[in-house]
Write an enzyme that holds these catalytic residues in place. Structure first.
Site, short mmCIF file in Angstrom:
data_model
loop_
_atom_site.label_atom_id
_atom_site.label_comp_id
_atom_site.label_asym_id
_atom_site.label_seq_id
_atom_site.Cartn_x
_atom_site.Cartn_y
_atom_site.Cartn_z
CB SER A 152 52.44 -10.85 24.80
OG SER A 152 53.95 -11.47 24.44
CE1 TYR B 74 54.77 -7.06 20.66
CE2 TYR B 74 55.16 -8.71 22.37
CZ TYR B 74 54.51 -8.53 21.61
OH TYR B 74 53.63 -9.36 21.33
#
Length: 249
Positions: free
Chosen positions: A144, A158
């Site tokens: 990501s 995350y």
């Protein structure tokens, strides 16, 4: 001639589902892994089969070592080979600052987003590496852009997990570079998927797209195209690299 086989984790929805469908269109037999939503995974399989492809839905929680081993054993039993792995399965939790997180939450995120992909890489290498008698293959880890930005105020845990995944990608790529395996990553940005609902904000992409240079969110299919290029022979000299699919972020 037998089709090449790809295992896509977390393939019941979003980027994973788009990757599974595109892989089938490109001639792969596809193992569609899912954790909870059997109906969604079976719908992906049905879509592939209706188009003349070969796919099977396989349930496993990649954060559980025994289930990872069982998942790869099922791929062995069904296809007798493995040519590619897409580590797509991942989770995020409700948006919160670090000072509001507890250890249980962080462990859940790290287990799913770091331990799980590492275990899947282990099983894939055992099957694909020429050192183990394999024919080689390719691994793509779905990271990501959060690994670069840190996601302050929302998902620092995350983001940290995706940073770890990037490090895994670099290290493993060098470890198996002489064993016929290429390992690369893609870093999606703001993509229209159901994952944002897990963070408590289903409409997050529309809220933040003004901060993207291209001024729009991305589609799962756009990420899938980058993944399939990295799996393909067109990327034969690419390993340890990343493609950012993030509209310029």
């Amino acid at each position: 001639m037998q089709r090449k086989v790809v295992l896509v984790t977390g393939a019941g929805r979003g980027i994973g589902a788009a990757t599974a469908v595109l892989a089938a269109e490109r001639g792969y037999a596809v193992a569609v892994n899912y954790r909870r939503d059997a109906d969604a995974a079976e719908a992906v399989v049905a879509r592939i089969r209706d188009a003349g492809g070969d796919a099977v839905a396989l349930r496993a929680d990649v954060a559980v070592e025994g289930e990872v081993a069982g998942l790869f054993s099922q791929v062995d039993a069904r296809y007798g080979r493995l040519d590619a792995l897409v580590n797509n399965a991942g989770i995020l939790e409700t948006q919160v600052r670090v000072d509001g997180m507890d250890a249980a939450r962080v462990r859940r995120v790290l287990d799913a987003n770091v331990v799980g992909p590492l275990l899947c890489c282990r099983e894939a290498v055992r099957r694909m590496s020429t050192r183990h008698g394999g024919r080689g293959g390719a691994i793509v880890n779905v990271s990501s852009v959060a690994a670069l930005t840190g996601s302050p105020g929302e998902y620092v845990d995350y983001a940290a997990s995706k940073g770890a995944l990037d490090t895994l990608t670099r290290g493993l790529s060098q470890e198996v570079a002489q064993e016929g395996i290429r390992v690369n990553g893609v870093r999606p940005g703001f993509i229209y998927t159901d994952m944002h609902a897990s963070g408590g904000e289903p409409g997050r992409v529309d809220r933040v797209k003004a901060f993207v240079p291209m001024r729009r969110g991305g589609q799962p299919e756009e990420v899938a195209q980058a993944i399939l290029w990295l799996l393909s022979d067109e990327a034969s000299y690419s390993t340890g690299g990343f493609i950012d699919v993030a509209g310029g972020r």
